[in-house]
Design an enzyme around this catalytic site. Structure first.
Site, PDB file in Angstrom:
ATOM      1  N   TYR A 149       0.839  -1.203   0.000  1.00 32.07           N
ATOM      2  CA  TYR A 149       0.000   0.000   0.000  1.00 32.07           C
ATOM      3  C   TYR A 149       0.872   1.251   0.000  1.00 32.07           C
ATOM      4  O   TYR A 149       0.711   2.142  -0.839  1.00 32.07           O
ATOM      5  CB  TYR A 149      -0.925  -0.004   1.216  1.00 32.07           C
ATOM      6  CG  TYR A 149      -1.649   1.302   1.432  1.00 32.07           C
ATOM      7  CD1 TYR A 149      -2.789   1.612   0.689  1.00 32.07           C
ATOM      8  CD2 TYR A 149      -1.205   2.232   2.376  1.00 32.07           C
ATOM      9  CE1 TYR A 149      -3.454   2.816   0.874  1.00 32.07           C
ATOM     10  CE2 TYR A 149      -1.861   3.436   2.570  1.00 32.07           C
ATOM     11  CZ  TYR A 149      -2.983   3.720   1.824  1.00 32.07           C
ATOM     12  OH  TYR A 149      -3.643   4.917   2.014  1.00 32.07           O
ATOM     13  N   LYS A 153       1.224   3.982  -2.990  1.00 29.56           N
ATOM     14  CA  LYS A 153       0.825   5.369  -2.734  1.00 29.56           C
ATOM     15  C   LYS A 153       1.973   6.318  -3.058  1.00 29.56           C
ATOM     16  O   LYS A 153       1.760   7.430  -3.557  1.00 29.56           O
ATOM     17  CB  LYS A 153       0.385   5.541  -1.283  1.00 29.56           C
ATOM     18  CG  LYS A 153      -0.930   4.868  -0.933  1.00 29.56           C
ATOM     19  CD  LYS A 153      -2.123   5.536  -1.618  1.00 29.56           C
ATOM     20  CE  LYS A 153      -2.498   6.837  -0.945  1.00 29.56           C
ATOM     21  NZ  LYS A 153      -3.742   7.423  -1.509  1.00 29.56           N
TER      22      LYS A 153
END
EC number: 1.1.1.-
Length: 387
Positions: A149, A153
């Site tokens: 994640y 990002k």
């Protein structure tokens, strides 16, 4: 705070979520059109004038249809922030990277002049201690991110900022972009972190804290985060000399606090005792590692919710907080003071809180489970006899 939003059409990706919906309601007060773009609608009833579009950010045709006619896009949609979601690498990549590519492509194709990306502290943080960091910090090298994640990002934020000043199709203008890096979000009705924490409290799992009691992290109340996004959108306009264009900003309440002490009012407000047992963070990290390994093996058969992931251990137990100076000076961001009182009231109003009586047998079983789990972790660290 007044932000010039008249005669504007706004699109919010991930608008069906907690923060996206709150942002939409704020925008709706003075804008001509607000569209929520998400795979699922908000759990709240839509106020008059708010439009929901069910669509998948991974599908460019759907993204293009949603973006058409917008004057400003708030790109909030993401996947894999916490819990078992962090372990689905394929979906994380598709939503966070490909989804962002689709948004940027559609903004250029349909001459959308402003894009605000909701990023994360994690683009510079990977478990190392950071005290009063600022936007001059370099991105954490992608291979050092402990979870996919955070890695995706970071990639997406770099894409967004690189796209600043791209020429728009059929227009003499350019795309202006910026990124906001919020701390952990809280507020009444938050649906991702707080319900999980309350379930741990109510099920007797929250029996210990970990890490240095002096470690400090940050949070941001949803209304402060809404304010920051409105200010960022305004700071991308010609009227404000596009001063936020190409920039990233850390956003929080500006009050570093120990993670567990932050939640003490919630624990005690619901009638439970705050734990006194403190465990070393290394033990919890190893436990999280084992949990992730088990999930990797059995996840396709039984997609259980890990108690903690390695990234969550870092985020909650290692000092990392940032200066709000740049956001204050360039956006005019001034966070208001909030606490967890409204959060406690929200849960109490929905029947949460310690009941007067509790089964002693259930409590005993939970106690035994916790003890056995940590004994197993400790034993697994011991060398095998004869090797």
């Amino acid at each position: 705070m007044e932000v010039n939003r008249k005669d504007n059409s706004f699109l919010i990706t991930g608008g069906g979520g907690y923060f996206g919906f709150r942002l939409a309601c704020a925008l709706l007060k003075t804008s001509s059109k607000v569209v929520l773009f998400d795979v699922s609608p908000p759990i709240q009833d839509l106020p008059e004038g708010l439009i929901f579009m069910r669509a998948d950010i991974r599908d460019y045709a759907q993204v293009e249809k949603a973006v058409r006619g917008s004057h400003c896009v708030f790109h909030i949609a993401s996947y894999g922030m916490s819990g078992r979601e962090q372990l689905n690498r394929k979906l994380i990549e598709e939503v966070n990277v490909k989804g962002t590519e689709n948004i940027l492509r559609a903004c250029v194709a349909h001459s959308v002049p402003r894009l605000i990306y909701t990023s994360t502290f994690n683009v510079v943080f990977g478990g190392q201690e950071i005290k009063n960091g600022d936007e001059s910090l370099p991105y954490l090298p992608l291979h050092l991110h402990p979870d996919h994640y955070s890695r995706t990002k970071s990639i997406a934020e770099m894409q967004v900022l690189k796209a600043n000043n791209l020429a728009l199709s059929n227009s003499t203008g350019v795309l202006r972009t910026c990124a906001l890096r919020p701390a952990g979000i809280y507020g009444p009705g938050e649906q991702r972190h707080l319900p999980r924490i309350v379930s741990y409290i109510e099920n007797g799992i929250f029996r210990f804290v970990y890490g240095d009691p002096d470690s400090l992290v940050e949070f941001v109340h949803v209304d402060n985060l809404v304010s920051a996004h409105l200010l960022a959108a305004d700071a991308l306009t010609e009227k404000q000399q596009c001063r936020a264009a190409g920039q990233a900003y850390f956003i929080s309440d500006g009050r570093p606090v120990n993670n567990f002490e932050f939640f003490r009012p919630l624990v005690e407000g619901l009638g439970y005792s705050f734990p006194t047992l403190r465990l070393p963070i290394s033990m919890i990290y190893f436990f999280a590692f084992l949990t992730e390994m088990v999930h990797f093996v059995v996840g396709r058969i039984y997609n259980f919710q890990p108690l903690l992931t390695r990234t969550e251990v870092y985020k909650t137990g290692v000092t990392h907080y940032f200066s709000m100076r740049k956001a204050r000076e360039e956006l005019g961001y001034e966070p208001k003071l909030y606490d967890l009182e409204d959060v406690v009231q929200w849960f109490q109003a929905r029947g949460h809180g310690k009941k007067r009586s509790r089964s002693s047998i259930r409590k005993l079983i939970l106690d035994v489970f916790v003890v056995v789990a940590f004994v197993a972790v400790l034993l697994s660290c011991l060398p095998v006899v004869g090797q």
